[in-house]
Design a protein around this motif. Structure first.
Motif, mmCIF file in Angstrom:
data_model
loop_
_atom_site.group_PDB
_atom_site.id
_atom_site.type_symbol
_atom_site.label_atom_id
_atom_site.label_comp_id
_atom_site.label_asym_id
_atom_site.label_seq_id
_atom_site.Cartn_x
_atom_site.Cartn_y
_atom_site.Cartn_z
ATOM 1 N N TYR A 175 0.835 -1.189 0.000
ATOM 2 C CA TYR A 175 0.000 0.000 0.000
ATOM 3 C C TYR A 175 0.880 1.252 0.000
ATOM 4 O O TYR A 175 0.653 2.194 -0.761
ATOM 5 C CB TYR A 175 -0.926 -0.038 1.213
ATOM 6 N N MET A 179 1.371 4.196 -2.929
ATOM 7 C CA MET A 179 1.216 5.639 -2.726
ATOM 8 C C MET A 179 2.441 6.385 -3.236
ATOM 9 O O MET A 179 2.329 7.452 -3.843
ATOM 10 C CB MET A 179 0.987 5.949 -1.252
ATOM 11 N N GLY A 182 2.113 6.547 -6.795
ATOM 12 C CA GLY A 182 1.141 7.564 -7.175
ATOM 13 C C GLY A 182 1.753 8.955 -7.145
ATOM 14 O O GLY A 182 1.453 9.803 -7.986
ATOM 15 N N ALA A 183 2.638 9.196 -6.179
ATOM 16 C CA ALA A 183 3.185 10.541 -6.019
ATOM 17 C C ALA A 183 4.335 10.811 -6.972
ATOM 18 O O ALA A 183 4.504 11.936 -7.441
ATOM 19 C CB ALA A 183 3.640 10.745 -4.588
ATOM 20 N N THR A 184 5.153 9.793 -7.251
ATOM 21 C CA THR A 184 6.348 10.047 -8.056
ATOM 22 C C THR A 184 6.242 9.507 -9.463
ATOM 23 O O THR A 184 7.025 9.892 -10.332
ATOM 24 C CB THR A 184 7.589 9.407 -7.400
ATOM 25 N N GLY A 185 5.310 8.592 -9.707
ATOM 26 C CA GLY A 185 5.136 8.075 -11.056
ATOM 27 C C GLY A 185 6.147 7.039 -11.469
ATOM 28 O O GLY A 185 6.279 6.736 -12.650
ATOM 29 N N GLY A 202 3.068 15.387 -4.052
ATOM 30 C CA GLY A 202 2.716 16.108 -2.835
ATOM 31 C C GLY A 202 3.426 15.524 -1.635
ATOM 32 O O GLY A 202 3.602 14.316 -1.535
ATOM 33 N N VAL A 205 1.121 13.004 0.365
ATOM 34 C CA VAL A 205 1.007 11.638 -0.142
ATOM 35 C C VAL A 205 2.279 10.870 0.145
ATOM 36 O O VAL A 205 2.250 9.717 0.583
ATOM 37 C CB VAL A 205 0.734 11.641 -1.649
ATOM 38 N N PHE A 208 2.343 9.894 3.697
ATOM 39 C CA PHE A 208 1.415 8.784 3.928
ATOM 40 C C PHE A 208 2.029 7.462 3.483
ATOM 41 O O PHE A 208 2.021 6.468 4.210
ATOM 42 C CB PHE A 208 0.118 9.013 3.153
ATOM 43 N N GLU B 105 -7.146 9.154 1.709
ATOM 44 C CA GLU B 105 -5.832 8.942 1.110
ATOM 45 C C GLU B 105 -5.927 8.799 -0.395
ATOM 46 O O GLU B 105 -5.119 9.357 -1.143
ATOM 47 C CB GLU B 105 -5.202 7.687 1.698
ATOM 48 N N LEU B 108 -6.381 12.010 -1.926
ATOM 49 C CA LEU B 108 -5.114 12.749 -1.886
ATOM 50 C C LEU B 108 -4.226 12.353 -3.043
ATOM 51 O O LEU B 108 -3.630 13.198 -3.715
ATOM 52 C CB LEU B 108 -4.386 12.450 -0.571
ATOM 53 N N VAL B 109 -4.126 11.028 -3.272
ATOM 54 C CA VAL B 109 -3.261 10.559 -4.351
ATOM 55 C C VAL B 109 -3.745 11.100 -5.682
ATOM 56 O O VAL B 109 -2.958 11.502 -6.542
ATOM 57 C CB VAL B 109 -3.239 9.023 -4.378
ATOM 58 N N VAL B 112 -2.934 15.173 -6.275
ATOM 59 C CA VAL B 112 -1.637 15.690 -5.867
ATOM 60 C C VAL B 112 -1.444 17.067 -6.482
ATOM 61 O O VAL B 112 -1.736 17.278 -7.651
ATOM 62 C CB VAL B 112 -0.522 14.762 -6.359
ATOM 63 N N ALA B 113 -0.931 17.953 -5.646
ATOM 64 C CA ALA B 113 -0.779 19.324 -6.123
ATOM 65 C C ALA B 113 0.170 19.378 -7.311
ATOM 66 O O ALA B 113 1.235 18.788 -7.298
ATOM 67 C CB ALA B 113 -0.248 20.191 -4.988
ATOM 68 N N ARG B 115 0.016 18.135 -10.225
ATOM 69 C CA ARG B 115 0.250 16.932 -11.003
ATOM 70 C C ARG B 115 -1.048 16.146 -11.051
ATOM 71 O O ARG B 115 -1.672 15.901 -10.035
ATOM 72 C CB ARG B 115 1.314 16.102 -10.303
ATOM 73 N N ILE B 117 -2.796 12.609 -12.012
ATOM 74 C CA ILE B 117 -2.505 11.223 -12.347
ATOM 75 C C ILE B 117 -3.740 10.657 -13.028
ATOM 76 O O ILE B 117 -4.861 10.998 -12.684
ATOM 77 C CB ILE B 117 -2.152 10.444 -11.085
#
Lengths: 482, 200
Positions: A175, A179, A182-185, A202, A205, A208, B105, B108-109, B112-113, B115, B117
């Motif tokens: 999990y 995440m 999701g944030a960094t790709g 962000g 994220v 988290f 959560e 949030l994903v 994302v500010a 960006r 997805i």
């Protein structure tokens, strides 16, 4: 749509271990019980061969292959060598024990080899996917090794607990990884690190995801508050398997933490530092305090593992190369001590008898003075008494934490290790000053008694001359984390 | 609103409804059947994304194999439903808390500010084959994790056999191969005896 064949040279030792494990699986089917030692010999040969391949194909550069999913660097090579050594020692220690308990089967060796393959994959992973798959390979093999003694209710219960909690931890870890993805790709560790450095994604994220990843890691390392499986599994599993769980996988877990936190999420160092401090403090306190109350030595050593893992975190949480290398030294020293202490339980056990209570160690000095002396060295080392290796291991992680500016943490750690010294020294007191309860002769195989001597001497020798190993750790960290 | 969007909302509504019913259905068999429905509509969504291989695999593996097995187990176990529902209300606050946390959560994903997805999926060219693309990736870029997954399955087989296989001695089982090889001498014993009782 062109496809470049990946460079297989860096992964040669993994490929070799996989082929040999499959070979042993097939060969073992044709062996009668009398010839089962052939599987054992083949397993040891596999370890030897893998070590040779790792030495001869290892380079001092950082090499990526399999499309950036596999990394070969000095740290990986060194940790792999130590893993072979630990697995080989574990097999020697447990040979007669598993023979007497009908565990001397091909499956045991095959599962051990697959578990080791999982560790090697983890050590050399540069992608979240391979990290996770290596971890699952290791964990699944370990669950089944614990359950292998299927007529023992205790072992089955331990396996069940281990499996359920391990699956939960894997879920948390996945999990968290999702995440971060999701944030960094990206799932590739170097790209994740670059994206975080660049300020992509962000912070919320990422934080988290980090929480979940650290929780998953804590489960696998067995630090408080995710430690509850350790005492039950250590006590319930056959001692040979406990020895295995307590030794080599700790090296892989260290590599796992390094790859994830120090390489991948280095940009979030301030976030994970705080989490690791809390876990280190709790682990050292609960591990040491709970160990005092134990009468079963396997359970006591389990709590001692928890406190040692807390110490290990001290080096990592400093977030410096110096701290990482002292943690690496710590984990190697710990594996050495763990092998010795569980190995001694195996040596003192015989058919139908497990030397797992503290009282079984009473008067060991009168029954077998040399063994008592070896265990004395190992216990001194666990407690951190100079001139044993445990002292330098503790000293170096404390120095790292101090240079990172955590004076209160260092003071607390020293206090806790003083408390911890009580239960290690209690074993020495039982061995030297109490009358033996059990006069049965200690029968031991020449190979395992030779190994325990080597093990005890290594604890002493590395304590007197810690510099070469420390320099090696520092060198490999420096070469790998740049 | 074009047709594709309409299909998407249609499937998504059914999926959400089915997912909700899996948790709230009173009877476990109903819950399992709703899960089948959820998987099926999920497969429909994947088809919309031109991921036909994944969609078919989902139907074949999850609905065809896993869920059928699930249903068998649920039907055979004769579960006491009333007893299982005991903890529902006492666990609800915690479950609701975890559920809400996960929802936060996920949002949030997705937000994302700076960006986004999951940008709008665009249609592929006519000759595009998802199956071929997937196969290409698995056997080239992802060959290492693919092999590792295979090794994990091998470990699972070894472990399952090692833990469950028992060779019991002295069981009275039949061996057909041995049975058909029976000869007359094994079954019939000719005893020569006089036609009448002697010495009477």
């Amino acid at each position: 749509m062109t496809f470049v064949t990946p460079n297989l040279i860096p992964a040669l030792s993994e490929i070799f271990v996989l082929i040999m494990a499959s070979l042993i699986l097939v060969v073992d089917v044709f062996l009668s019980n009398r010839n089962r030692y052939i599987s054992y010999a083949l397993t040891q040969l596999t370890l030897l061969g893998a070590a040779w391949i790792t030495i001869s194909s290892g380079s001092t550069d950082v090499v990526y292959t399999f499309n950036g999913m596999f990394v070969g660097d000095v740290m990986a090579n060194m940790l792999k060598m130590m893993t072979y050594l630990a697995v080989s020692a574990m097999l020697v220690y447990s040979r007669s024990y598993i023979q007497l308990r009908n565990l001397f089967t091909g499956e045991f060796f095959v599962l051990v080899l697959f578990a080791m393959l999982g560790m090697m994959v983890m050590i050399s992973a540069s992608h979240f996917l391979t990290l996770y798959l290596g971890l699952e390979l290791l964990s699944l093999s370990l669950y089944s090794l614990v359950a292998l003694q299927r007529d023992s209710a205790q072992a089955t219960e331990a396996a069940m607990k281990y499996f359920v909690l391990g699956a939960l931890a894997s879920g948390l870890l996945l999990y968290g990884m999702s995440m971060i993805y999701g944030a960094t790709g990206s799932l590739e560790i170097s790209k994740v690190a670059a994206a975080i450095q660049h300020g992509d994604g962000g912070r919320t994220v990422l934080a988290f995801g980090l929480v979940f990843i650290v929780a998953g890691l804590a489960f696998k390392l067995g630090v408080v508050p995710f430690h509850m499986w350790i005492p039950d599994v250590y006590q319930g599993a056959p001692t040979a398997v406990t020895l295995f769980i307590g030794s080599a996988p700790k090296i892989a877990a260290f590599a796992f933490v390094m790859r994830l936190l120090a390489e991948g999420l280095n940009g979030l160092v301030h976030d994970w530092q705080g989490m690791l401090i809390i876990m280190a403090v709790l682990s050292m306190a609960i591990g040491n305090l709970a160990a005092i109350a134990q009468t079963n030595i396997k359970r006591m050593l389990a709590y001692s593992t928890i406190s040692h893992m807390g110490f290990l975190l001290l080096g990592i949480l400093s977030g410096t190369l110096n701290g990482y290398s002292s943690s690496m030294f710590y984990v190697l020293a710990y594996v050495l001590m763990s092998l010795g202490s569980f190995g001694m339980i195996l040596l003192l056990s015989r058919k139908g008898f497990e030397a797992e209570n503290l009282d079984d160690f009473k008067g060991l000095n009168q029954r077998k003075p040399w063994y008592a002396f070896m265990l004395l060295l190992i216990m001194f080392s666990m407690a951190g008494v100079p001139p044993t290796v445990g002292f330098y291991a503790k000293l170096s992680v404390l120095q790292a934490a101090l240079s990172a500016g955590y004076l209160w943490l260092v003071v607390f750690a020293v206090l806790m290790s003083v408390i911890g010294a009580f239960y290690y020294l209690r074993i020495i007191k039982l061995m030297y000053f109490d009358a033996p309860l059990d006069q049965a002769p200690i029968e031991s195989q020449p190979d395992s008694s030779m190994l325990i001597s080597l093990n005890g001497m290594a604890v002493l020798a590395l304590g007197i001359l810690p510099q070469p190993l420390m320099a090696l750790c520092a060198y490999s960290i420096q070469k790998s984390l740049l | 609103m074009n047709f594709e969007l309409l299909v998407f909302y249609f499937l998504a509504t059914i999926l959400l409804f089915a997912g909700l019913r899996v948790v709230t259905a009173r009877h476990p068999v109903h819950a399992a059947l709703y899960l089948v429905l959820a998987f099926f509509t999920g497969a429909g969504l994947w088809l919309l994304l031109e991921a036909e291989f994944l969609a078919i695999t989902l139907v074949l593996v999850y609905i065809g194999a896993v869920m059928v097995l699930f249903l068998f187990v649920v039907m055979m176990m004769n579960l006491n439903i009333e007893k299982m529902r005991d903890g529902f209300w006492s666990n609800l606050p915690l479950a609701a808390f975890v559920g809400i946390l996960m929802a936060i959560e996920m949002s949030l994903v997705l937000t994302v500010a700076g960006r986004t997805i999951g940008s709008d999926p665009h249609a592929h060219a006519a000759g595009y084959s998802n199956t071929k693309e997937l196969g290409r990736l698995i056997y080239t870029d992802y060959v290492y994790p693919f092999e590792l997954a295979a090794v994990i399955l091998l470990v699972a087989i070894v472990a399952a056999i090692a833990i469950t296989l028992r060779r019991r001695t002295g069981t009275k089982h039949q061996d057909p191969a041995w049975q058909v090889r029976v000869k007359r001498d094994d079954r019939v014993r000719l005893v020569s005896m006089p036609a009448e009782k002697e010495g009477d």
